[in-house]
Design a protein around this motif. Sequence first.
Motif, short mmCIF file in Angstrom:
data_model
loop_
_atom_site.label_atom_id
_atom_site.label_comp_id
_atom_site.label_asym_id
_atom_site.label_seq_id
_atom_site.Cartn_x
_atom_site.Cartn_y
_atom_site.Cartn_z
N SER B 6 0.83 -1.19 0.00
CA SER B 6 0.00 0.00 0.00
C SER B 6 0.88 1.26 0.00
CB SER B 6 -0.93 -0.04 1.21
OG SER B 6 -0.95 1.19 1.88
N ARG B 7 2.01 1.15 0.68
CA ARG B 7 2.96 2.25 0.69
C ARG B 7 3.55 2.48 -0.70
NH1 ARG B 7 6.47 4.94 4.03
NH2 ARG B 7 7.22 6.70 2.77
N SER B 9 2.30 1.61 -3.53
CA SER B 9 1.24 2.08 -4.40
C SER B 9 1.04 3.58 -4.28
CB SER B 9 -0.06 1.33 -4.06
OG SER B 9 -1.18 2.02 -4.54
N GLU B 10 1.06 4.07 -3.02
CA GLU B 10 0.91 5.51 -2.80
C GLU B 10 2.06 6.30 -3.42
OE1 GLU B 10 0.35 7.38 1.19
OE2 GLU B 10 -1.08 5.72 1.41
N ASP B 11 3.26 5.78 -3.22
CA ASP B 11 4.44 6.44 -3.80
C ASP B 11 4.33 6.53 -5.31
OD1 ASP B 11 5.40 6.58 -1.28
OD2 ASP B 11 6.99 5.09 -1.51
N PHE B 13 1.65 6.37 -7.15
CA PHE B 13 0.59 7.30 -7.49
C PHE B 13 1.12 8.74 -7.47
CE2 PHE B 13 -2.57 10.24 -5.63
CZ PHE B 13 -3.47 10.28 -6.68
N GLN B 14 1.82 9.08 -6.39
CA GLN B 14 2.36 10.43 -6.25
C GLN B 14 3.35 10.75 -7.38
OE1 GLN B 14 0.98 12.29 -3.72
NE2 GLN B 14 1.81 13.93 -4.97
N ARG B 36 -4.64 6.21 -9.56
CA ARG B 36 -4.73 5.43 -8.33
C ARG B 36 -4.86 3.95 -8.63
NH1 ARG B 36 -9.32 7.46 -6.32
NH2 ARG B 36 -8.61 9.63 -6.38
#
Lengths: 151, 151
Positions: B6-7, B9-11, B13-14, B36
């Motif tokens: 999940s981490r 994935s967030e990175d 995305f950013q 996303r």
Amino acid sequence: MALDDSRKSEDRFQEMLDKLKSLDFRITPQRLAVLRILAASEDHPSAEQIFEKVRAEFPTTSLGTIYKTIVLLKGLNEVLELGFPDGRNRYDGIKPFPHPHVICTKCGKIMDPELMGLDELEEEVSKKTGFIIQNHRLDFFGMCKECQDAT
Amino acid sequence: MALDDSRKSEDRFQEMLDKLKSLDFRITPQRLAVLRILAASEDHPSAEQIFEKVRAEFPTTSLGTIYKTIVLLKGLNEVLELGFPDGRNRYDGIKPFPHPHVICTKCGKIMDPELMGLDELEEEVSKKTGFIIQNHRLDFFGMCKECQDAT
DNA sequence: GTAATTGCAAATGGTTTGCAGCATC
DNA sequence: GATGCTGCAAACCATTTGCAATTAC
């Protein structure tokens, strides 16, 4: 075409013809033309290119018949289809089994480089993923010598 | 999904979002949703699958917009398109650079095996053919563990 | 003679394109 | 407020399919 190539082409033609005969498929002039062209084409022709060449010697042939013959030969593992997502598929009737290709993104030329070690790679993949591997496809994309020089 | 995933994935995305912003593309809800989903999808989704997921959170979205966003991201090298000749293309927004894939011909699952030695192979091809290699594609086709067991 | 094959034309389907209206900046 | 983006629908196009007429065996 060198004598050696012409000999190989004839052999390959006969090989495909024998396969069709042994399985009781009908030998039509259109099919003979497709076989002859596939056996002699080192350049991985498209269906359209095969069509044009067949038409030259047998003018009533339709594109549909070319496709039907290709489907037949694919099913018999006598032609390798190189499918591309842009819909410009190419065919190899000389080496109808998986092997690497080098493709010029400018002129569309396709060559067969001789590479070792692909079988080992396949085994490695099988071990690491648990897949039973049946097939593979390896393409390199770039610019050929001629297109580089033409710049 | 693990915390670690999940981490990541967030990175990711950013990362994509920053790229769009830095190039002055407009940030729309539809684009955010696509980013996303791409950043979180390990399973190499199709355009249709991305479409369904985007629709779940943003119901007015059209398939055309999905395709336009994909084209945009492809141009920025932020998504890898796995084109297939049957027209069922798949996308990878997590590793948007060439890498080998293993594809289950029964259920369509796609995995990323870790293989060494591909760069060397590319160099070998370049030497042997005179091509300047820009890109490659390596797919293995077979049957995954689950589909083998289901037989 | 009969069953397979051909030629033609229409269908297919994922992706692309054109454009009017709308949202972002 | 100007420009870029969205949503819709039509277009695209290599390949496939259906079928009546023809041909290989």
